[in-house]
Design a protein around this motif. Structure first.
Motif, PDB file in Angstrom:
ATOM      1  N   GLN A  24       0.830  -1.205   0.000  1.00 56.74           N
ATOM      2  CA  GLN A  24       0.000   0.000   0.000  1.00 56.74           C
ATOM      3  C   GLN A  24       0.864   1.255   0.000  1.00 56.74           C
ATOM      4  O   GLN A  24       0.520   2.255  -0.637  1.00 56.74           O
ATOM      5  N   GLY A  28      -0.602   2.007  -3.266  1.00 56.71           N
ATOM      6  CA  GLY A  28      -1.963   2.343  -2.885  1.00 56.71           C
ATOM      7  C   GLY A  28      -2.881   1.142  -2.696  1.00 56.71           C
ATOM      8  O   GLY A  28      -2.494  -0.018  -2.862  1.00 56.71           O
ATOM      9  N   ILE A  29      -4.127   1.452  -2.376  1.00 53.96           N
ATOM     10  CA  ILE A  29      -5.094   0.433  -1.990  1.00 53.96           C
ATOM     11  C   ILE A  29      -5.487  -0.480  -3.159  1.00 53.96           C
ATOM     12  O   ILE A  29      -5.772  -1.663  -2.968  1.00 53.96           O
ATOM     13  N   LEU A  32      -3.016  -3.182  -3.409  1.00 56.33           N
ATOM     14  CA  LEU A  32      -3.141  -4.103  -2.278  1.00 56.33           C
ATOM     15  C   LEU A  32      -4.285  -5.082  -2.494  1.00 56.33           C
ATOM     16  O   LEU A  32      -4.151  -6.277  -2.193  1.00 56.33           O
TER      17      LEU A  32
END
Length: 211
Positions: A24, A28-29, A32
């Motif tokens: 992350q 970033g998300i 992930l």
């Protein structure tokens, strides 16, 4: 065909498990989420010793998770080789990114490097009889050294033997062991790809994704 050996160090690289925080932090998300799905895929396939099932599942995973977008649009560059994590972050990639993500995943699942090759081809758009061609990359799998390769492609969902892909004309191929150059290759094309391969390895080391 001529085989040009790469540095032996490139053949011994292995993927490292990254923490959720590291993934992350890097991308970033979105990265992930896909990375966790990828880890789950690995967990499932490690329980399945059937190599063909692994090939099919990995091909399907990336063809479903990634959207095909050319480098000029996605990266604002004419030719960019994304790491698998970068492709997960973007949720997209071009033909090279699909092939490389599949290659490293299958290597992580224990498929021998000698069985896998990234292959540059001239793809006939619209079928084998079409006069329109474009440069393209696929991943091929050889069950045995003399076996007919299976083609893992970003443009179609199914895996087919090379003899059933009359729309693809091989130019040259490579893996961590060497480069196989055909008569139709441009003089500097294989050398350029070797440079990009090394740059990709360096980026993956910087991510901590390979050791």
């Amino acid at each position: 065909m001529l085989a040009v050996l790469l540095l032996p160090a490139l053949a011994g690289l292995v993927l490292a498990e990254l923490s959720a925080e590291r993934v992350q932090q890097l991308y970033g998300i979105q990265a992930l989420r896909v990375y966790r799905d990828w880890q789950q895929l690995l967990l499932q396939l490690r329980r399945d010793g059937n190599e063909i099932n692994r090939i099919q599942s990995v091909n399907q995973f990336f063809n479903q998770k990634l959207k095909y977008i050319e480098d000029a649009e996605l990266w604002r560059q004419a030719d960019y080789w994304a790491t698998p994590l970068e492709s997960m972050a973007k949720g997209a990639g071009d033909c090279e990114d699909f092939a490389l993500a599949k290659y490293f995943t299958l290597r992580e699942l224990g498929v021998a490097p000698q069985k896998l090759r990234m292959v540059y081809v001239r793809a006939r758009i619209g079928g084998p009889a079409s006069p329109i061609t474009q440069a393209h990359m696929v991943l091929t799998y050889y069950a045995e050294p003399t076996a007919e390769p299976l083609v893992l492609d970003s443009l179609i969902s199914g895996i087919k033997p090379a003899s059933q892909r009359g729309d693809l004309q091989p130019v040259f191929s490579f893996n961590a062991d060497g480069i196989w150059v055909g008569a139709g290759a441009a003089p500097n094309s294989s050398v350029d790809r070797l440079t990009r391969w090394r740059q990709l390895i360096d980026k993956m080391k910087a991510e901590g994704f390979i050791t």
